[in-house]
Write an enzyme that holds these catalytic residues in place. Structure first.
Site, short mmCIF file in Angstrom:
data_model
loop_
_atom_site.label_atom_id
_atom_site.label_comp_id
_atom_site.label_asym_id
_atom_site.label_seq_id
_atom_site.Cartn_x
_atom_site.Cartn_y
_atom_site.Cartn_z
N SER A 129 -9.12 2.26 -4.97
CA SER A 129 -9.06 3.47 -4.15
C SER A 129 -9.99 4.52 -4.72
O SER A 129 -9.81 4.97 -5.86
CB SER A 129 -7.64 4.01 -4.11
OG SER A 129 -7.67 5.30 -3.55
N HIS A 163 -11.01 0.92 -0.88
CA HIS A 163 -9.97 1.64 -0.17
C HIS A 163 -10.34 3.12 -0.07
O HIS A 163 -10.61 3.77 -1.08
CB HIS A 163 -8.65 1.46 -0.93
CG HIS A 163 -7.44 2.00 -0.24
ND1 HIS A 163 -6.77 1.33 0.76
CD2 HIS A 163 -6.77 3.16 -0.42
CE1 HIS A 163 -5.73 2.04 1.15
NE2 HIS A 163 -5.70 3.17 0.46
N ASP A 181 -9.10 6.74 1.24
CA ASP A 181 -7.93 7.52 1.66
C ASP A 181 -8.37 8.77 2.42
O ASP A 181 -8.93 9.69 1.82
CB ASP A 181 -7.11 7.93 0.43
CG ASP A 181 -6.36 6.75 -0.16
OD1 ASP A 181 -5.63 6.08 0.60
OD2 ASP A 181 -6.50 6.51 -1.37
N MET A 241 -7.18 12.00 4.25
CA MET A 241 -6.00 12.88 4.31
C MET A 241 -6.38 14.19 4.98
O MET A 241 -7.46 14.73 4.70
CB MET A 241 -5.46 13.17 2.90
CG MET A 241 -5.12 11.93 2.10
SD MET A 241 -4.29 12.39 0.57
CE MET A 241 -4.29 10.80 -0.29
N HIS A 287 -7.67 4.12 5.05
CA HIS A 287 -6.24 4.40 5.13
C HIS A 287 -6.09 5.82 5.64
O HIS A 287 -6.31 6.78 4.89
CB HIS A 287 -5.62 4.22 3.73
CG HIS A 287 -4.17 4.57 3.66
ND1 HIS A 287 -3.52 4.75 2.45
CD2 HIS A 287 -3.24 4.78 4.62
CE1 HIS A 287 -2.25 5.06 2.69
NE2 HIS A 287 -2.05 5.08 3.99
N MET A 296 -4.23 8.90 6.55
CA MET A 296 -2.98 9.67 6.39
C MET A 296 -3.19 10.97 7.14
O MET A 296 -3.37 12.05 6.56
CB MET A 296 -2.69 9.89 4.90
CG MET A 296 -2.17 8.62 4.23
SD MET A 296 -2.40 8.65 2.45
CE MET A 296 -4.09 8.09 2.36
N MET A 312 3.60 1.38 1.73
CA MET A 312 3.40 2.40 0.69
C MET A 312 4.44 2.22 -0.41
O MET A 312 5.64 2.18 -0.14
CB MET A 312 3.54 3.81 1.28
CG MET A 312 2.41 4.26 2.20
SD MET A 312 0.76 4.17 1.48
CE MET A 312 0.91 5.27 0.07
N GLY A 338 -0.13 10.74 -0.39
CA GLY A 338 -0.66 12.08 -0.63
C GLY A 338 -1.45 12.21 -1.92
O GLY A 338 -2.43 12.94 -1.96
N PHE A 339 -1.01 11.51 -2.95
CA PHE A 339 -1.65 11.71 -4.25
C PHE A 339 -1.73 10.40 -5.02
O PHE A 339 -0.85 9.53 -4.90
CB PHE A 339 -0.87 12.74 -5.09
CG PHE A 339 -0.80 14.07 -4.41
CD1 PHE A 339 -1.84 14.99 -4.54
CD2 PHE A 339 0.28 14.41 -3.60
CE1 PHE A 339 -1.80 16.22 -3.88
CE2 PHE A 339 0.33 15.63 -2.94
CZ PHE A 339 -0.71 16.54 -3.09
N GLY A 340 -2.76 10.27 -5.84
CA GLY A 340 -2.87 9.15 -6.76
C GLY A 340 -2.01 9.40 -8.00
O GLY A 340 -1.46 10.49 -8.18
N GLY A 341 -1.89 8.37 -8.81
CA GLY A 341 -1.26 8.53 -10.11
C GLY A 341 0.25 8.66 -10.11
O GLY A 341 0.84 9.12 -11.08
N ASP A 363 0.27 -0.16 -1.73
CA ASP A 363 -0.56 0.98 -2.11
C ASP A 363 0.30 2.01 -2.83
O ASP A 363 1.24 2.56 -2.25
CB ASP A 363 -1.17 1.57 -0.83
CG ASP A 363 -2.12 2.73 -1.11
OD1 ASP A 363 -2.43 3.00 -2.29
OD2 ASP A 363 -2.56 3.36 -0.13
N GLY A 364 -0.08 2.27 -4.08
CA GLY A 364 0.58 3.34 -4.83
C GLY A 364 1.22 2.84 -6.11
O GLY A 364 2.12 2.00 -6.07
N GLY A 365 0.71 3.32 -7.24
CA GLY A 365 1.31 2.97 -8.52
C GLY A 365 1.08 1.53 -8.95
O GLY A 365 1.78 1.03 -9.84
N GLY A 411 -5.84 2.84 -7.53
CA GLY A 411 -6.71 3.97 -7.77
C GLY A 411 -6.87 4.26 -9.23
O GLY A 411 -7.87 3.90 -9.86
N SER A 412 -5.84 4.88 -9.82
CA SER A 412 -5.98 5.28 -11.23
C SER A 412 -6.09 4.08 -12.16
O SER A 412 -6.76 4.17 -13.19
CB SER A 412 -4.83 6.20 -11.63
OG SER A 412 -3.62 5.82 -11.03
C1 DX5 Z 1 -1.87 7.70 -2.02
C2 DX5 Z 1 -3.03 6.83 -1.60
C3 DX5 Z 1 -3.36 5.76 -2.55
C4 DX5 Z 1 -3.78 6.23 -3.92
C5 DX5 Z 1 -3.25 5.26 -4.91
O1 DX5 Z 1 -1.43 8.42 -0.94
O2 DX5 Z 1 -2.78 6.22 -0.35
O3 DX5 Z 1 -4.33 4.87 -2.01
O4 DX5 Z 1 -5.17 6.31 -4.08
O5 DX5 Z 1 -3.50 5.74 -6.19
P1 DX5 Z 1 -2.79 5.10 -7.46
O6 DX5 Z 1 -3.22 3.66 -7.51
O7 DX5 Z 1 -3.29 5.92 -8.59
O8 DX5 Z 1 -1.32 5.21 -7.23
ZN ZN Z 2 -4.18 4.61 0.29
#
Ligand code: DX5
Ligand code: ZN
Length: 227
Positions: free
Chosen positions: A14, A37, A39, A41, A70, A72, A141, A146-149, A179-181, A201-202
């Site tokens: 991501s 990927h 995102d 938003m 993706h 959002m 999800m 909304g946010f990475g990490g 997707d996420g974590g 992502g992270s």
């Molecule tokens: C969050 C995004 C994800 C995000 C994942 O809303 O949809 O795609 O980038 O980031 P990580 O892998 O750091 O959770």
């Molecule tokens: Zn995403």
């Protein structure tokens, strides 16, 4: 014994965790990935603002990686087909935001992309099993969008299991994406539950060597899928 009907795991870094001023180079850094990927938003559907169509159009020219958009955003019925037209390989939007998911999936597909439906952690899957017959991808999800990490929510994995059962039984034909974590620790549980596309992502862009991180994630997922 490995499961039937299971393709190779696909890893989708991501760019939310990448340097937005250097997106072409950041895409190059993960040229061993399967999808990139992206995102999108809008600060309405989620409390964060990222990028939109002009950036996707430019990215499309800057990388050979298939773009996994993706969305959002509010009103995906109006905006999603434009991302397919811009050359995204897969366009996923949220069922919570869509007025007519089937019509929107058809519009995405008729513009040459795969159509994806995403569900937030609190959204059940059962009401949408029929609708999903019109889709190529289900994005589950594993954090609040909304946010990475953020921390991986293992409690949503029953939805991944249900989707995989539906695919194995021949009721649906879908990529099952999480997707996420997702990181080297959590990816195994997601793969065991039946996911075959993994957004990270992270875990990728936070690594010293993003391409190696992609490979490490793929290896973990493959091991869990075969195990
Ligand atoms: C969050 C995004 C994800 C995000 C994942 O809303 O949809 O795609 O980038 O980031 P990580 O892998 O750091 O959770
Ligand atoms: Zn995403």
């Amino acid at each position: 014994m490995s499961r039937p009907n299971r393709p190779e795991p696909m890893i989708a870094p991501s760019i939310l965790s990448a340097d937005f001023a250097r997106l072409a180079e950041e895409a190059d850094a993960v040229d061993n990935a399967d999808w990139l990927h992206v995102d999108v938003m809008d600060a309405h559907f989620v409390p964060n603002l990222t990028l939109g169509l002009p950036v996707v159009q430019s990215l499309r020219k800057a990388t050979a990686l298939p773009l996994d958009c993706h969305l959002m955003i509010e009103d995906p019925d109006r905006w999603a087909p434009g991302y397919a037209e811009a050359g995204a390989a897969n366009v996923t939007f949220h069922v919570e935001a869509a007025a007519d998911p089937v019509q929107t999936a058809r519009a995405i597909r008729s513009n040459g992309a795969l159509a994806g439906l995403s569900v937030k952690p609190g959204t059940p899957l059962e009401p949408y099993l029929d609708v999903l017959r019109e889709f190529d991808t289900l994005l589950v999800m594993t954090v609040e969008p909304g946010f990475g990490g953020q921390k991986f929510m293992a409690e949503v994995l029953p939805k991944v299991r249900l989707a995989r059962e539906q695919v194995s039984a021949g009721h649906l034909r879908l990529f099952v994406e999480v997707d996420g974590g997702v990181d080297e620790q959590t990816i195994s549980a997601a793969a065991e539950a039946g996911a075959d596309v993994f957004v990270a992502g992270s875990a990728v862009y936070g690594a010293a060597d993003p391409a190696r991180a992609v490979e490490a994630l793929r290896r973990r997922a493959r091991d869990a899928m075969a195990g």
